[in-house]
Design a protein around this motif. Structure first.
Motif, PDB file in Angstrom:
ATOM      1  N   GLU A  89      -0.103   3.871 -11.061  1.00 25.64           N
ATOM      2  CA  GLU A  89      -0.847   4.948  -9.580  1.00 25.64           C
ATOM      3  C   GLU A  89      -2.628   3.929  -9.364  1.00 25.64           C
ATOM      4  O   GLU A  89      -2.638   3.009  -8.938  1.00 25.64           O
TER       5      GLU A  89
ATOM      6  N   ARG B 249      -1.479   0.221  -8.301  1.00 30.88           N
ATOM      7  CA  ARG B 249      -1.598   0.900  -6.857  1.00 30.88           C
ATOM      8  C   ARG B 249      -2.209   1.269  -5.566  1.00 30.88           C
ATOM      9  O   ARG B 249      -2.031   0.282  -4.681  1.00 30.88           O
ATOM     10  N   LEU B 250      -3.032   1.529  -6.037  1.00 27.23           N
ATOM     11  CA  LEU B 250      -5.136   2.111  -5.936  1.00 27.23           C
ATOM     12  C   LEU B 250      -5.781   1.538  -5.777  1.00 27.23           C
ATOM     13  O   LEU B 250      -5.869   0.387  -4.423  1.00 27.23           O
TER      14      LEU B 250
ATOM     15  N   GLN C 274      -4.147  -2.029  -5.694  1.00 32.13           N
ATOM     16  CA  GLN C 274      -3.714  -2.781  -4.759  1.00 32.13           C
ATOM     17  C   GLN C 274      -3.804  -2.760  -3.546  1.00 32.13           C
ATOM     18  O   GLN C 274      -4.487  -3.426  -2.760  1.00 32.13           O
ATOM     19  N   SER C 275      -4.361  -1.514  -2.864  1.00 32.36           N
ATOM     20  CA  SER C 275      -4.458  -0.946  -1.367  1.00 32.36           C
ATOM     21  C   SER C 275      -5.505  -0.930  -1.259  1.00 32.36           C
ATOM     22  O   SER C 275      -5.818  -1.771   0.427  1.00 32.36           O
TER      23      SER C 275
ATOM     24  N   ALA D 109      -6.189  -4.866  -0.529  1.00 34.40           N
ATOM     25  CA  ALA D 109      -5.439  -5.415   0.640  1.00 34.40           C
ATOM     26  C   ALA D 109      -6.515  -4.813   1.577  1.00 34.40           C
ATOM     27  O   ALA D 109      -6.793  -4.975   2.533  1.00 34.40           O
ATOM     28  N   ALA D 110      -6.303  -3.046   1.876  1.00 36.82           N
ATOM     29  CA  ALA D 110      -7.627  -2.789   3.008  1.00 36.82           C
ATOM     30  C   ALA D 110      -8.569  -3.488   3.209  1.00 36.82           C
ATOM     31  O   ALA D 110      -8.978  -3.887   4.174  1.00 36.82           O
TER      32      ALA D 110
END
Length: 86
Positions: free
Chosen positions: A9, A12-13, A15-16, A19-20
């Motif tokens: 988690e 993923r967070l 990386q998100s 990316a944003a």
């Protein structure tokens, strides 16, 4: 020294967000830790980038745009002529 965090988690967070924001994951983690250090009162070498940029934005906002009595255009103030040159 490398840090290994074995949490899907968190990965993923991070990386998100990276990316944003269009930044590397390492920068997301660094800025997050600097922010958390500030909230918890842990001394850090420098303030997080977002805080430094916010302080700079407040400084720029505090500068008056122009003396109200000056009716010249921006080009006239800079000294540009009719063809964009001095």
């Amino acid at each position: 020294m490398a840090i290994v965090i074995d949490d899907v988690e968190i990965e993923r967070l991070a990386q998100s967000i990276a990316a944003a924001e269009g930044v590397p994951v390492a920068e997301v983690v660094r800025e997050s830790l600097l922010s958390l250090a500030g909230l918890r009162g842990v001394p850090a070498a420098r303030r997080p980038l977002r805080e430094r940029l916010a302080a700079l934005a407040r400084e720029v906002d505090a500068v008056p745009a122009r003396i109200p009595a000056d009716k010249r255009s921006d080009d006239e103030i800079l000294g540009y002529g009719e063809h964009g040159t001095w």
